[in-house]
Design a protein around this motif. Structure first.
Motif, short mmCIF file in Angstrom:
data_model
loop_
_atom_site.label_atom_id
_atom_site.label_comp_id
_atom_site.label_asym_id
_atom_site.label_seq_id
_atom_site.Cartn_x
_atom_site.Cartn_y
_atom_site.Cartn_z
N ALA B 16 34.68 30.99 98.67
CA ALA B 16 34.73 32.05 99.68
C ALA B 16 33.84 33.21 99.27
O ALA B 16 33.17 33.82 100.12
N SER B 17 33.79 33.49 97.97
CA SER B 17 32.98 34.63 97.54
C SER B 17 31.49 34.36 97.72
O SER B 17 30.72 35.29 97.93
N THR B 18 31.10 33.11 97.67
CA THR B 18 29.70 32.77 97.96
C THR B 18 29.37 33.10 99.42
O THR B 18 28.34 33.71 99.71
N LEU B 19 30.28 32.73 100.31
CA LEU B 19 30.05 33.03 101.73
C LEU B 19 30.02 34.55 101.97
O LEU B 19 29.19 35.05 102.72
N ARG B 20 30.91 35.27 101.29
CA ARG B 20 30.91 36.74 101.43
C ARG B 20 29.60 37.32 100.90
O ARG B 20 29.04 38.26 101.47
N TYR B 21 29.15 36.75 99.80
CA TYR B 21 27.86 37.18 99.23
C TYR B 21 26.72 36.92 100.21
O TYR B 21 25.88 37.79 100.46
N TYR B 22 26.69 35.75 100.82
CA TYR B 22 25.65 35.45 101.80
C TYR B 22 25.71 36.43 102.96
O TYR B 22 24.68 36.89 103.45
N ASP B 23 26.92 36.74 103.37
CA ASP B 23 27.10 37.67 104.49
C ASP B 23 26.55 39.05 104.11
O ASP B 23 25.81 39.68 104.86
N LYS B 24 26.89 39.47 102.90
CA LYS B 24 26.42 40.78 102.41
C LYS B 24 24.90 40.83 102.36
O LYS B 24 24.28 41.86 102.65
N GLU B 25 24.29 39.70 102.04
CA GLU B 25 22.83 39.62 101.96
C GLU B 25 22.17 39.45 103.33
O GLU B 25 20.95 39.33 103.42
N GLY B 26 23.00 39.39 104.37
CA GLY B 26 22.44 39.34 105.73
C GLY B 26 22.14 37.95 106.25
O GLY B 26 21.42 37.79 107.24
N LEU B 27 22.72 36.92 105.58
CA LEU B 27 22.45 35.55 106.01
C LEU B 27 23.35 35.10 107.17
O LEU B 27 23.06 34.07 107.79
N LEU B 28 24.41 35.86 107.40
CA LEU B 28 25.38 35.40 108.41
C LEU B 28 25.62 36.44 109.51
O LEU B 28 26.77 36.78 109.80
N MET B 60 14.50 27.53 98.75
CA MET B 60 14.14 28.81 99.37
C MET B 60 15.08 29.90 98.84
O MET B 60 16.27 29.67 98.66
N SER B 61 14.51 31.10 98.60
CA SER B 61 15.32 32.21 98.09
C SER B 61 16.18 32.79 99.21
O SER B 61 15.86 32.65 100.39
N ILE B 62 17.24 33.47 98.81
CA ILE B 62 18.13 34.15 99.75
C ILE B 62 17.32 35.10 100.64
O ILE B 62 17.53 35.16 101.86
N LYS B 63 16.40 35.80 100.03
CA LYS B 63 15.57 36.76 100.75
C LYS B 63 14.76 36.08 101.86
O LYS B 63 14.69 36.58 102.99
N ASP B 64 14.16 34.94 101.54
CA ASP B 64 13.36 34.22 102.53
C ASP B 64 14.24 33.55 103.59
O ASP B 64 13.83 33.44 104.75
N ILE B 65 15.42 33.12 103.19
CA ILE B 65 16.35 32.56 104.18
C ILE B 65 16.75 33.65 105.16
O ILE B 65 16.80 33.44 106.37
N LYS B 66 17.01 34.85 104.62
CA LYS B 66 17.35 35.98 105.49
C LYS B 66 16.24 36.23 106.51
O LYS B 66 16.50 36.47 107.69
N HIS B 67 15.00 36.17 106.04
CA HIS B 67 13.88 36.39 106.95
C HIS B 67 13.88 35.35 108.07
O HIS B 67 13.67 35.69 109.24
N PHE B 68 14.15 34.10 107.71
CA PHE B 68 14.21 33.04 108.74
C PHE B 68 15.34 33.30 109.74
O PHE B 68 15.12 33.23 110.95
N ILE B 69 16.50 33.64 109.22
CA ILE B 69 17.67 33.91 110.09
C ILE B 69 17.35 35.10 111.01
O ILE B 69 17.66 35.08 112.22
N ASP B 70 16.73 36.13 110.44
CA ASP B 70 16.34 37.29 111.24
C ASP B 70 15.43 36.87 112.39
O ASP B 70 15.59 37.33 113.53
N CYS B 71 14.47 35.99 112.09
CA CYS B 71 13.58 35.48 113.14
C CYS B 71 14.38 34.75 114.22
O CYS B 71 14.09 34.87 115.41
#
Lengths: 145, 145
Positions: B16-28, B60-71
């Motif tokens: 669960a903390s991984t998902l929260r971390y992803y959310d915090k990083e803007g992936l979700l 792919m890094s979290i940062k680059d995944i975030k960029h894709f999700i943002d797109c």
DNA sequence: TATTGACTTAAAGTTAACTTTAAGTTGTAG
DNA sequence: CTACAACTTAAAGTTAACTTTAAGTCAATA
């Protein structure tokens, strides 16, 4: 031929400090030293570095690589363990490649998805896409964005 | 169906903390919240998480995944960029798989090497091994320990 | 309504694998 | 013999991707 750490690093496309780090971690017990304390890499050391590279690239930790190298230095008494380690790593790689293939399949679907959307000018084209217009190999991904 | 972060984590075999971390990083950004602030995962979010997993597993890094999700959240105006990102990642995976195959080839050689040494009881068997007794596919590894 | 397990955030901690820095030494070229 | 580039070590710093902790909140059940 004898090489310095910098020359060897260039040959292997890593930095000299990476090789020094590996040495510090006990991965390079076979590397000899000059009287002055300089590392002297031999041609045959390249074989060692290639197997280290192979284990590293397939995800083995420095600690586990050290264990393997230690077994190698022990000699014939550790042949069994060395074989077991390599077999296990081979199985790991086979699993990794299967997973990679699955990831590739998904990326191929996504490429098709965006190529189609690009042609249509909108992703909405997929909302009312008929199944018959979706290549068979991508059916398993339907209902995904 | 609606799932809590813990339920979703179990389904995806992450914590669960991984998902929260992803959310915090803007992936979700697509995950909704209850009035009380709890995350509410929908069934369709699983598709999002699977593409995130795919990108992550292929390096792919979290940062680059975030960029894709943002797109993706930007909509149709970013179809071109989304396609480019996915194509590039596909090319990366193809390269990774080629490298993996090379590593596998080397591990297969090493397996043969140690199987042979095991039968003979010593690695010395390879010192005076005749080339004709080495399977052809392993010839490129000769002169390696 | 009270309990309780699962949730919330922010912040600090962890880990692996380097990388950088600092202070000093080696060895080769002129 | 002097320069000087490349080497040496020890120790500190970096980075990514989590993981853990602490203090508090939510929501389902008895």
């Amino acid at each position: 031929m004898i090489y310095t750490v910098g020359e060897m690093a260039k040959q292997l496309d890593v930095t000299a400090s990476t090789l020094r780090y590996y040495d510090k971690e006990g991965l390079l017990p076979f590397v000899e030293r000059s009287n002055g304390g300089m590392r002297m890499f031999k041609d045959e050391d390249i074989s060692w570095l290639k197997i280290i590279e192979c284990l590293k690239k397939t995800g083995m930790s420095i600690k586990d690589i050290k264990h393997f190298i230690d077994c190698c230095m022990e000699g014939d008494s550790k042949i069994d363990e060395r074989l077991t380690i390599i077999e296990s790593q081979r199985d790991t790689v086979i699993k990794q490649m299967k997973e990679m293939q699955e990831m590739l399949d998904m990326l191929n679907y996504k490429c098709w998805y965006y190529e189609t959307a690009k042609k249509a000018g909108t992703c909405a084209v997929h909302d009312d896409m008929q199944v018959k217009n979706v290549p068979k190999e991508y059916h398993k991904y339907l209902n995904q964005k």
